[in-house]
Design an enzyme around this catalytic site. Sequence first.
Site, PDB file in Angstrom:
ATOM      1  N   ASN A   9      45.918  33.212  38.497  1.00  0.00           N
ATOM      2  CA  ASN A   9      44.660  32.476  38.456  1.00  0.00           C
ATOM      3  C   ASN A   9      43.696  33.279  37.588  1.00  0.00           C
ATOM      4  OD1 ASN A   9      42.275  31.155  38.958  1.00  0.00           O
ATOM      5  ND2 ASN A   9      42.130  31.752  41.120  1.00  0.00           N
ATOM      6  N   TRP A  10      43.510  32.798  36.377  1.00  0.00           N
ATOM      7  CA  TRP A  10      42.674  33.557  35.433  1.00  0.00           C
ATOM      8  C   TRP A  10      41.190  33.453  35.753  1.00  0.00           C
ATOM      9  CZ3 TRP A  10      45.072  32.127  29.959  1.00  0.00           C
ATOM     10  CH2 TRP A  10      46.411  32.569  29.925  1.00  0.00           C
ATOM     11  N   LYS A  11      40.836  32.496  36.600  1.00  0.00           N
ATOM     12  CA  LYS A  11      39.421  32.252  36.939  1.00  0.00           C
ATOM     13  C   LYS A  11      38.606  32.064  35.657  1.00  0.00           C
ATOM     14  CE  LYS A  11      40.128  34.705  41.228  1.00  0.00           C
ATOM     15  NZ  LYS A  11      39.576  35.494  42.321  1.00  0.00           N
ATOM     16  N   HIS A  96      40.131  26.584  46.137  1.00  0.00           N
ATOM     17  CA  HIS A  96      39.988  28.041  46.086  1.00  0.00           C
ATOM     18  C   HIS A  96      38.703  28.438  46.825  1.00  0.00           C
ATOM     19  CE1 HIS A  96      39.359  32.083  44.655  1.00  0.00           C
ATOM     20  NE2 HIS A  96      40.648  32.107  44.369  1.00  0.00           N
ATOM     21  N   GLU A  98      36.423  30.421  46.180  1.00  0.00           N
ATOM     22  CA  GLU A  98      35.227  30.505  45.332  1.00  0.00           C
ATOM     23  C   GLU A  98      34.622  29.115  45.127  1.00  0.00           C
ATOM     24  OE1 GLU A  98      37.158  32.701  42.229  1.00  0.00           O
ATOM     25  OE2 GLU A  98      37.292  34.408  43.591  1.00  0.00           O
ATOM     26  N   GLU A 168      44.799  32.756  51.214  1.00  0.00           N
ATOM     27  CA  GLU A 168      43.994  33.788  50.557  1.00  0.00           C
ATOM     28  C   GLU A 168      42.844  34.200  51.466  1.00  0.00           C
ATOM     29  OE1 GLU A 168      44.629  33.586  46.019  1.00  0.00           O
ATOM     30  OE2 GLU A 168      42.948  32.303  46.518  1.00  0.00           O
ATOM     31  N   GLY A 174      39.669  39.943  45.252  1.00  0.00           N
ATOM     32  CA  GLY A 174      38.886  40.720  44.282  1.00  0.00           C
ATOM     33  C   GLY A 174      38.253  41.966  44.866  1.00  0.00           C
ATOM     34  N   SER A 214      44.043  40.439  46.157  1.00  0.00           N
ATOM     35  CA  SER A 214      44.360  41.803  45.720  1.00  0.00           C
ATOM     36  C   SER A 214      45.860  42.096  45.726  1.00  0.00           C
ATOM     37  CB  SER A 214      43.593  42.830  46.558  1.00  0.00           C
ATOM     38  OG  SER A 214      42.197  42.623  46.413  1.00  0.00           O
ATOM     39  N   GLY A 235      44.973  37.011  41.079  1.00  0.00           N
ATOM     40  CA  GLY A 235      43.750  36.927  40.289  1.00  0.00           C
ATOM     41  C   GLY A 235      43.686  38.052  39.271  1.00  0.00           C
TER      42      GLY A 235
END
Length: 251
Positions: A9-11, A96, A98, A168, A174, A214, A235
């Site tokens: 997931n490159w975000k 997600h 976020e 997650e 992160g 992570s 990520g």
Amino acid sequence: MRKKIVAGNWKMNTTVPEGIELAKAVVAKSAETPANVGLIVAAPFTHLVSVASVLEGSKVELAAQNCADHEKGAYTGEVSVDMLKSAGCKWTILGHSERRQYYGETDEKLVTKTKLALGAGLGVILCVGENLDQREAGKHFEVVTEQVKNVLYNFTAEEMKHIVVAYEPVWAIGTGKTASAEQAEEIHACIRSVLAGKFGGQVAEDTTILYGGSCKPSNAAELFAQKDIDGGLIGGAALKADDFIQIALSY
Ligand code: PGA
């Protein structure tokens, strides 16, 4: 046998040229990864068409990170499932944390988005997970169970073939704090039993459940060795092709 998947997931990272370079580096090394481990990269919308052409002919599949909750029309700034499909996506990530946290993504909206995505022929990687307060209050099983039920109990066993779940824990995303293999495994087993409650044991057994938060080359092998962990949603470590491939080699 359920599929093993390592998804990146490159975000909101990389410019278009940087994303193309990253995709090329992933493709170049992808042949080294075990044949039974699927690879997916979830690139930003702006990158999808270019990255799709880089991935062509390789084992790496393309995902979006979100989709609109309407089919088409006057929704300025949104990207529809048909657009994603026509850009070369096979998948979209949905829910997600976020997006749940910063963009008001509710379980209800996720039902709508999942229906649209499946209808367009996209697979869905549905993210669930508790935050730190919920974990500290001992509510993690309850929170994840509710998220899974609220969204996935609206679908059929047939539709579940195109849905992957990603657990997650928000406190691990992160932050460098990974859930221990035991903490992850017990939630994965719980998710599988919640799925069994609606769809029966076979569908639950066949559903791929990824761990995210992570996950990196140094801890992937221990996580992936757990009975109910079928790969990872990566990520930060997915932004380096070497680390991403190293994680896929942890199987
Ligand atoms: P992380 O992110 O690997 O950087 O913790 C995982 C994710 O949010 O999908």
